[in-house]
Design an enzyme around this catalytic site. Structure first.
Site, short mmCIF file in Angstrom:
data_model
loop_
_atom_site.label_atom_id
_atom_site.label_comp_id
_atom_site.label_asym_id
_atom_site.label_seq_id
_atom_site.Cartn_x
_atom_site.Cartn_y
_atom_site.Cartn_z
N ASN A 10 0.77 -1.16 0.04
CA ASN A 10 -0.13 -0.18 0.01
C ASN A 10 1.03 1.26 -0.08
OD1 ASN A 10 -1.84 2.08 0.38
ND2 ASN A 10 -2.33 1.53 2.42
N TRP A 11 1.13 1.68 -1.16
CA TRP A 11 1.86 3.16 -1.32
C TRP A 11 1.24 4.18 -0.65
CZ3 TRP A 11 4.00 3.00 -6.99
CH2 TRP A 11 5.13 2.05 -7.05
N LYS A 12 0.03 4.19 -0.47
CA LYS A 12 -0.42 5.44 0.13
C LYS A 12 -0.31 6.68 -0.78
CE LYS A 12 -0.40 3.55 4.66
NZ LYS A 12 -0.42 3.62 6.42
N HIS A 104 -9.77 1.45 4.49
CA HIS A 104 -8.55 1.58 5.26
C HIS A 104 -8.80 2.39 6.43
CE1 HIS A 104 -4.48 2.91 6.19
NE2 HIS A 104 -4.05 1.69 5.48
N GLU A 174 -5.72 -4.63 10.51
CA GLU A 174 -4.55 -3.57 10.79
C GLU A 174 -5.03 -2.70 12.03
OE1 GLU A 174 -2.39 -2.42 6.86
OE2 GLU A 174 -4.26 -0.90 7.34
N SER A 222 2.94 -1.75 10.46
CA SER A 222 4.37 -1.90 10.56
C SER A 222 5.01 -3.40 10.14
CB SER A 222 4.80 -1.35 11.99
OG SER A 222 4.21 -0.12 12.06
P1 PGA Z 1 2.47 0.47 7.70
O1 PGA Z 1 1.26 0.84 6.93
O2 PGA Z 1 3.08 -0.69 7.21
O3 PGA Z 1 3.35 1.67 7.17
O4 PGA Z 1 2.46 0.52 9.03
C1 PGA Z 1 0.35 -0.12 6.81
C2 PGA Z 1 -1.20 0.33 6.22
O5 PGA Z 1 -1.71 1.33 6.81
O6 PGA Z 1 -1.78 -0.39 5.19
#
Ligand code: PGA
Length: 264
Positions: A10-12, A104, A174, A222
């Site tokens: 997930n590159w956001k 999300h 998550e 994370s």
């Molecule tokens: P992160 O993000 O691996 O940077 O904690 C995961 C997510 O929010 O999908």
């Protein structure tokens, strides 16, 4: 029911330019030509999807890029219409996108609720996209109220979905308190993940019937090269949703390799 492992990046809202997006995608693609046991999905910002799809189709020599499916980070319900600023699941399917992250926590934080997410999941399924539904609690309260919160998220987001569709749905657990962007975040452990994965299976089976208990569940929060193996082996999950670490080609490739090296 399909049970291949799956690693989702997930590159956001990253990276800043299309050039960087192409470089990151190509770097990953070049290094995964041997992938057999693991499905790989990359979810970049909308704007980069079409270009990355073209790159993936052009990589027929190595085959690596072809093994990466593209996913979006959101999709609106309906197909076309007067919805300024939105992009529909049908439009995404048309350009070659096959997955979509829905619900999300960062989108829920902007006001998206379970009812919106439910409509989006239904539209995504009609369009042919595989929804990756995110659920998870803000905090782990001592009274275990967080179980009920996740139960409500699952029941409301998946309300009215036919049993047959569950093979296409992936549930991403998550815990918000473990996501890298959460201030004062804490590490979740594989046993936190295992406990919730068992609970999610129970909620699904109670509400939708035993046949859906095999729905794929993945862990996100994370995920790193250091903890990926432990979550995959001891977290009761079929894959990982990787945020921050998916922006580094080497780290993301290493996580994929860790997954491939494990017995299915
Ligand atoms: P992160 O993000 O691996 O940077 O904690 C995961 C997510 O929010 O999908």
């Amino acid at each position: 029911m399909e049970k291949k492992k799956i690693i989702v990046g997930n590159w956001k809202m990253n990276p800043l330019t299309q050039k960087e997006a192409e470089k990151l995608f190509t770097n990953v693609a070049k290094n995964i030509s041997t992938t057999k046991t693991t499905e790989i999905v990359i979810c970049p910002p909308f704007l980069y999807l079409e270009k990355l799809k073209k790159i993936s189709l052009g990589h027929s020599l190595t085959g690596g890029a072809r093994k990466i499916s593209l996913g979006a980070q959101n999709a609106f319900y309906g197909d076309i219409g007067a919805f300024t600023g939105e992009v529909s699941a049908e439009m995404l399917y048309d350009i070659g996108v096959r997955y979509v992250i829905l619900g999300h926590s960062e989108r829920r934080g902007m006001g998206e609720n379970n009812i919106d997410i439910n409509k989006k999941i239904k539209s995504a399924l009609v369009a042919g996209l595989r929804p990756i539904l995110c659920v998870g609690e803000n905090v782990r309260d001592p009274d275990h109220g967080y179980f009920n919160l996740v139960k409500i998220q699952l029941e409301e987001c998946l309300s009215g979905i036919s049993k047959n569709s569950f093979g296409k749905i992936i549930i991403a657990y998550e815990p918000i308190w473990a996501i890298s962007s959460t201030p004062d975040r804490k590490d979740a452990t594989p046993s936190d993940s295992m406990e919730m994965a068992i609970f999610i299976k129970k909620v699904l089976s109670d509400k939708f019937g035993k046949d859906v208990a095999g729905t794929r569940i993945i862990y996100g929060g994370s995920v790193s090269t250091k903890n990926a193996k432990d979550f995959l082996q001891n977290g009761g999950v079929d894959g990982l949703l990787v945020g921050n670490a998916s922006l580094n080609a080497k780290k993301f490739i290493d996580i994929i390799k860790i997954c491939e090296a494990l017995k299915q």
